[in-house]
Write an enzyme that holds these catalytic residues in place. Structure first.
Site, short mmCIF file in Angstrom:
data_model
loop_
_atom_site.label_atom_id
_atom_site.label_comp_id
_atom_site.label_asym_id
_atom_site.label_seq_id
_atom_site.Cartn_x
_atom_site.Cartn_y
_atom_site.Cartn_z
N VAL A 74 0.83 -1.21 0.00
CA VAL A 74 0.00 0.00 0.00
C VAL A 74 0.87 1.26 0.00
O VAL A 74 0.39 2.34 -0.32
CB VAL A 74 -0.98 0.04 1.20
N TYR A 162 0.18 1.64 17.11
CA TYR A 162 -1.02 1.22 16.36
C TYR A 162 -2.22 2.12 16.70
O TYR A 162 -2.95 2.55 15.80
CB TYR A 162 -1.28 -0.23 16.73
N LYS A 166 -4.09 4.33 13.94
CA LYS A 166 -5.49 3.96 13.68
C LYS A 166 -6.44 5.13 13.92
O LYS A 166 -7.40 5.32 13.17
CB LYS A 166 -5.90 2.76 14.55
P1 NAI Z 1 -4.86 -9.97 8.61
O1 NAI Z 1 -3.44 -10.01 9.04
O2 NAI Z 1 -5.57 -11.29 8.46
O3 NAI Z 1 -5.00 -9.18 7.24
C1 NAI Z 1 -4.22 -8.08 6.91
C2 NAI Z 1 -3.66 -8.29 5.51
O4 NAI Z 1 -2.95 -7.12 5.12
C3 NAI Z 1 -2.69 -9.46 5.43
O5 NAI Z 1 -3.14 -10.40 4.45
C4 NAI Z 1 -1.37 -8.80 5.05
O6 NAI Z 1 -0.57 -9.60 4.17
C5 NAI Z 1 -1.83 -7.54 4.36
N1 NAI Z 1 -0.81 -6.50 4.36
C6 NAI Z 1 0.02 -6.15 5.38
N2 NAI Z 1 0.83 -5.16 5.01
C7 NAI Z 1 0.52 -4.86 3.72
C8 NAI Z 1 1.02 -3.92 2.80
N3 NAI Z 1 2.02 -3.09 3.10
N4 NAI Z 1 0.46 -3.85 1.57
C9 NAI Z 1 -0.54 -4.70 1.23
N5 NAI Z 1 -1.04 -5.64 2.07
C10 NAI Z 1 -0.51 -5.72 3.30
O7 NAI Z 1 -5.61 -9.05 9.66
P2 NAI Z 1 -7.15 -8.62 9.82
O8 NAI Z 1 -7.53 -8.89 11.21
O9 NAI Z 1 -7.99 -9.17 8.73
O10 NAI Z 1 -7.03 -7.03 9.70
C11 NAI Z 1 -7.59 -6.25 8.68
C12 NAI Z 1 -7.63 -4.79 9.14
O11 NAI Z 1 -8.53 -4.66 10.22
C13 NAI Z 1 -6.29 -4.25 9.63
O12 NAI Z 1 -6.17 -2.90 9.22
C14 NAI Z 1 -6.42 -4.31 11.13
O13 NAI Z 1 -5.59 -3.38 11.78
C15 NAI Z 1 -7.89 -4.00 11.30
N6 NAI Z 1 -8.46 -4.46 12.56
C16 NAI Z 1 -8.71 -5.78 12.77
C17 NAI Z 1 -9.27 -6.18 13.96
C18 NAI Z 1 -9.64 -7.59 14.19
O14 NAI Z 1 -10.31 -7.86 15.23
N7 NAI Z 1 -9.30 -8.53 13.31
C19 NAI Z 1 -9.51 -5.25 15.05
C20 NAI Z 1 -9.30 -3.86 14.70
C21 NAI Z 1 -8.76 -3.51 13.50
#
Ligand code: NAI
Length: 317
Positions: A74, A162, A166
């Site tokens: 990104v 974070y 965020k």
């Molecule tokens: P996840 O780790 O399963 O998914 C995040 C994805 O982003 C991964 O597949 C990773 O490879 C990709 N990624 C990381 N850096 C990247 C980059 N520089 N460029 C492109 N892709 C990249 O985690 P999840 O839980 O699905 O998180 C999704 C979003 O939701 C994140 O922004 C996280 O901070 C946010 N979030 C999630 C929560 C939860 O309960 N799962 C709680 C609060 C926020």
């Protein structure tokens, strides 16, 4: 009538797993052409691989959907949008979802821990969204999602980097909602809760299994649909529940008079009143917020009753 995304082009960042994968599948199922972006690195921001995005694209295509993979970070926002334009000719929806964690207690947070988190979450969302912005403006349609977190809204031990990044996303979304509205570009923010590789280190396994990403995705789809007029909203979502958040401001207290300056002692003595949320107001714009100050100036100037709350604040309820 079912919500269709036929003819729409959707970019989901970090769609190789977790929540992003679920969004990509859900948009594709409803007819969208989806750019499945994922760098394919580890949860702390190291490494890269095309496998994660490829797998989701395969899943979508196997079900008859339209999708292409993009493996850029990104941080190369422009390249992600170019993928959408090259493959599908337009960009309608950007879901800023990619993310990593580098949790440390504040004292142990290194420059790299701070910078990497800001680069991926806040700067990454800025770069991707800016690259899409003019295209959305020209076509007079755009829907943008920013992904914040309860850690940003409420704070969380070990997540100073974070939390800051965020909540920065919420500030960004607040202004994009204002600048975009006349172009039919709406920007909303979600704070999701779901089991994923990011949460499996902090949640017990049964909770990770129960809090499915599919209990979050429908909100994202609605907020990104042309029928949805919501703009600048903040939503907590998870477990199949959705709630909206807003700011609240106490009636407050004026602590000076025309002939008497404001002092720290006056602030101390009025502290309970300052912090009393009885009859709190809910300002929603900077104009509404400022109005109260202007009203205080004229009240003090007029030498009126200083203990009473500003009338503008009361009127803004
Ligand atoms: P996840 O780790 O399963 O998914 C995040 C994805 O982003 C991964 O597949 C990773 O490879 C990709 N990624 C990381 N850096 C990247 C980059 N520089 N460029 C492109 N892709 C990249 O985690 P999840 O839980 O699905 O998180 C999704 C979003 O939701 C994140 O922004 C996280 O901070 C946010 N979030 C999630 C929560 C939860 O309960 N799962 C709680 C609060 C926020």
């Amino acid at each position: 009538m079912a919500l269709s995304f036929e003819g729409r082009v959707v970019l989901v960042t970090g769609a190789g797993g977790g929540l992003g994968r679920e969004y990509a599948l859900a948009f594709a199922e409803r007819g969208a052409s989806v750019v499945v972006n994922d760098l394919g690195g580890n949860a702390k921001g190291g490494g890269k691989s095309s496998a994660a995005a490829d797998k989701v694209v395969e899943e979508i295509r196997a079900k008859g959907g339209k999708a292409v993979a993009n493996y850029d970070s990104v941080e190369d926002g422009e390249k992600l949008i170019q993928s959408a334009l090259k493959e599908f000719g337009r960009i309608d929806v950007v879901v800023n979802n990619a993310g990593i964690l580098r949790d440390r207690s504040f004292a142990r947070t290194s420059d790299l821990d701070w910078d990497l988190i800001h680069r991926i979450h806040l700067r990454g969302s800025f770069l991707v969204t800016r690259a899409a912005w003019d295209h959305m403006k020209k076509q007079k349609f755009g829907r943008i999602i920013m992904t914040t977190s309860a850690a940003g809204i409420y704070g969380n031990f070990g997540q100073s980097n974070y939390s800051a990044a965020k909540l920065g996303l919420l500030g960004l979304a607040n202004t994009l909602a204002i600048e975009g509205s006349k172009h039919n570009i709406y920007c909303n923010t979600i704070a999701p809760v779901a089991g994923s590789r990011l949460t499996e280190t902090v949640m017990p396994p049964d909770l990770v299994a129960s809090l499915k990403p599919e209990y979050v995705a429908p909100l994202v789809l609605w907020l990104c649909h042309e029928q949805c007029q919501e703009n600048g909203g903040l939503f907590e979502v998870g477990a199949g529940w959705v709630g909206k958040l807003r700011w609240e401001r106490s009636q407050g207290q004026i602590m000076r008079q025309k002939s008497r300056p404001m002092t720290p002692e006056a602030v101390r003595d009025q502290w309970d009143k300052i912090c009393d949320f009885t009859d709190a107001t809910k300002p929603t714009t900077i104009q509404e917020s400022l109005q109260a100050f202007v009203s205080v100036l004229s009240r003090v100037d007029a030498g009126g009753q200083v203990e009473a709350p500003p009338s503008a604040a009361a009127a803004a309820t």
